[in-house]
Write a protein that holds these residues in place. Structure first.
Motif, PDB file in Angstrom:
ATOM      1  N   PHE A   1      -2.373  11.623  -1.403  1.00 21.31           N
ATOM      2  CA  PHE A   1      -1.757  10.291  -1.515  1.00 21.31           C
ATOM      3  C   PHE A   1      -0.467  10.190  -0.702  1.00 21.31           C
ATOM      4  N   GLY A   2       0.215  11.332  -0.579  1.00 20.79           N
ATOM      5  CA  GLY A   2       1.430  11.362   0.248  1.00 20.79           C
ATOM      6  C   GLY A   2       1.110  11.068   1.698  1.00 20.79           C
ATOM      7  N   ILE A   3       0.031  11.709   2.186  1.00 22.89           N
ATOM      8  CA  ILE A   3      -0.364  11.476   3.584  1.00 22.89           C
ATOM      9  C   ILE A   3      -0.813  10.028   3.774  1.00 22.89           C
ATOM     10  N   LEU A   4      -1.618   9.526   2.827  1.00 20.21           N
ATOM     11  CA  LEU A   4      -2.079   8.132   2.927  1.00 20.21           C
ATOM     12  C   LEU A   4      -0.894   7.158   2.910  1.00 20.21           C
ATOM     13  N   GLY A   5       0.082   7.447   2.031  1.00 21.95           N
ATOM     14  CA  GLY A   5       1.294   6.620   1.960  1.00 21.95           C
ATOM     15  C   GLY A   5       2.055   6.669   3.275  1.00 21.95           C
ATOM     16  N   GLY A   6       2.125   7.857   3.869  1.00 20.28           N
ATOM     17  CA  GLY A   6       2.811   8.013   5.162  1.00 20.28           C
ATOM     18  C   GLY A   6       2.124   7.212   6.251  1.00 20.28           C
TER      19      GLY A   6
ATOM     20  N   PRO B   1       2.975   1.576  10.024  1.00 17.69           N
ATOM     21  CA  PRO B   1       2.971   0.155  10.435  1.00 17.69           C
ATOM     22  C   PRO B   1       3.986  -0.691   9.684  1.00 17.69           C
ATOM     23  N   PHE B   2       4.280  -0.297   8.436  1.00 15.22           N
ATOM     24  CA  PHE B   2       5.273  -1.042   7.651  1.00 15.22           C
ATOM     25  C   PHE B   2       6.650  -0.970   8.330  1.00 15.22           C
ATOM     26  N   LEU B   3       7.042   0.264   8.689  1.00 13.10           N
ATOM     27  CA  LEU B   3       8.339   0.442   9.342  1.00 13.10           C
ATOM     28  C   LEU B   3       8.340  -0.186  10.733  1.00 13.10           C
TER      29      LEU B   3
ATOM     30  N   MET C   1       0.830  -1.207   0.000  1.00 12.16           N
ATOM     31  CA  MET C   1       0.000   0.000   0.000  1.00 12.16           C
ATOM     32  C   MET C   1       0.864   1.257   0.000  1.00 12.16           C
ATOM     33  N   THR C   2       1.960   1.219   0.745  1.00  9.41           N
ATOM     34  CA  THR C   2       2.883   2.366   0.753  1.00  9.41           C
ATOM     35  C   THR C   2       3.437   2.602  -0.655  1.00  9.41           C
ATOM     36  N   ALA C   3       3.850   1.509  -1.288  1.00 11.21           N
ATOM     37  CA  ALA C   3       4.413   1.616  -2.644  1.00 11.21           C
ATOM     38  C   ALA C   3       3.359   2.123  -3.619  1.00 11.21           C
ATOM     39  N   LEU C   4       2.138   1.637  -3.463  1.00 10.00           N
ATOM     40  CA  LEU C   4       1.046   2.058  -4.356  1.00 10.00           C
ATOM     41  C   LEU C   4       0.798   3.565  -4.238  1.00 10.00           C
ATOM     42  N   PHE C   5       0.718   4.048  -3.001  1.00  8.56           N
ATOM     43  CA  PHE C   5       0.486   5.485  -2.805  1.00  8.56           C
ATOM     44  C   PHE C   5       1.684   6.312  -3.281  1.00  8.56           C
ATOM     45  N   ALA C   6       2.891   5.767  -3.098  1.00 10.80           N
ATOM     46  CA  ALA C   6       4.086   6.474  -3.578  1.00 10.80           C
ATOM     47  C   ALA C   6       4.051   6.596  -5.093  1.00 10.80           C
TER      48      ALA C   6
END
Lengths: 191, 191
Positions: free
Chosen positions: B96-101, B106-108, B76-81
């Motif tokens: 999308f930047g905020i959503l990616g953040g 949780p990814f990190l 999901m992070t990659a998708l938003f990026a």
């Protein structure tokens, strides 16, 4: 399936082989799931023998309060009643009768037997903070917070937390809310 | 300052529910002669004590939850990026930047906490799931911390002698089941 054995949490196969007390994960011989199992000597300790009270043999011999036909072996350290071996409940070096043990648990006198606690400090804090979202509710909840804090101030918080900071924060917030309402009422009354 | 009775071993872990106000959380504390499992449900805490002298085994099963969580949140992070890079709209880039953040947190966190596991603690009368020991690194830390305490209470077993002890246990004739008097429950007056 023997309950005495250790079973793989994934495939439930009984484990006897070489998977115990390893430094790293080892595969389950049955399903290859990575397992790290530490076994301690208590696993192989034979079960302790059940105690039985010895019958009173002679006339006038001290007998158990709960079982008059059984010989008393010691007095209860809580109430002084004579107890047989069957009624003697040893707990942290103290010999108590079942009734004292039960009352100690229910009244919270024996801390190590406590198995639940209500967190009144958390209740007070939630009652003080959540209604802020809909401020009008605070006219009811602020006095409720005061009641909860005063009523349960002496109740110990969680078993692992000794401080009452949640009560303190709750009462400060509740007093601020009540002060706010007083100010609003005065402002409305004076026009 | 008085010495603390309990030391925190694991942070609270949510075990059920999605609500913000009322969830079930579980964590583990270290006492003088026992582990204290606390399950917080709403405003009530439930306690379970595992005395070092009674712990028979601790089982860790490595799970793939960390991998699944990593794939989902990473994806999901990659998708938003990618969406941030693909679109020209400034507002869209921000959204999308905020959503990616949000997905990256949780990814990190998952990467930092490491692989996951399922932990079971076994005594003579129960096999208890320990949800707060859900990460391998944390579970190893806890094991390293409590191993000497259990050894002090029970002694130690080497990896080599365990299979033979199990075989002996299986071969031994079944003994009469003992009458258990766990410290957490007060028995009634026996008949």
């Amino acid at each position: 399936m023997s309950t005495a054995l250790i079973h793989c949490p994934k495939c439930k196969a009984a484990l006897i082989g070489e998977v115990f007390n390893r430094d790293d994960f080892a595969p389950c011989p049955s399903c290859a799931a990575p397992l790290l199992i530490e076994v301690y000597p208590a696993m192989f300790r034979p079960p302790s023998k059940a105690r039985t009270g010895e019958a009173v043999m002679m006339e006038g011999e001290a007998s158990c309060f709960y079982h008059p036909q059984k010989k008393a072996v010691l007095p209860c350290e809580g109430c002084g009643r004579f107890l047989c071996a069957l009624c003697d409940c040893e707990h942290q070096g103290q010999h108590l009768c079942p009734a004292c043990l039960e009352s100690g648990r229910t009244k919270g006198k024996i801390k190590s037997l406590e198995n639940a606690r209500t967190r009144y400090d958390n209740i007070a804090l939630a009652l003080a903070l959540f209604p802020i979202l809909i401020f009008y509710f605070t006219i009811i909840t602020a006095p409720m917070v005061l009641y909860v804090v005063i009523r349960y101030w002496k109740t110990p918080p969680g078993l692992t937390q000794g401080s009452r900071w949640r009560f303190v924060v709750a009462i400060i917030v509740a007093l601020l809310q009540m002060g706010g309402w007083v100010a609003v009422i005065i402002a409305l009354a004076t026009g | 300052m008085a010495e603390k009775e309990y030391l925190k071993l694991t942070p609270p872990r949510r075990t059920a529910g999605f609500a913000i106000v009322s969830v079930t959380r579980s964590n583990l504390w270290l006492g003088k002669d026992h582990l204290l499992g606390i399950e917080t449900e709403g405003y009530t805490e439930k306690y379970k004590r595992f005395y070092f002298r009674d712990i028979q085994a601790i089982t860790l099963l490595r799970t793939n939850r960390a991998f699944v969580l990593g794939v989902v949140t990473g994806g999901m992070t990659a998708l938003f990026a990618l969406l941030v890079l693909a679109i020209d709209d400034v507002v869209g880039k921000w959204v999308f930047g905020i959503l990616g953040g949000i997905c990256a947190i949780p990814f990190l966190g998952n990467l930092i906490y490491g692989p996951t596991c399922k932990c079971e603690l076994r005594t003579a009368v129960q096999t208890e799931n320990v949800p707060s020991m859900s990460r391998v690194r944390r579970a190893r830390k806890v094991l390293n911390r409590i191993r000497p305490l259990i050894a002090e209470a029970q002694g130690q077993l080497t990896a080599e002698e365990i299979p033979s002890r199990f075989r002996e246990m299986i071969a031994a004739p079944a003994t009469e089941p003992p009458i258990m008097q766990p410290p957490g429950s007060a028995p009634g007056v026996p008949p």
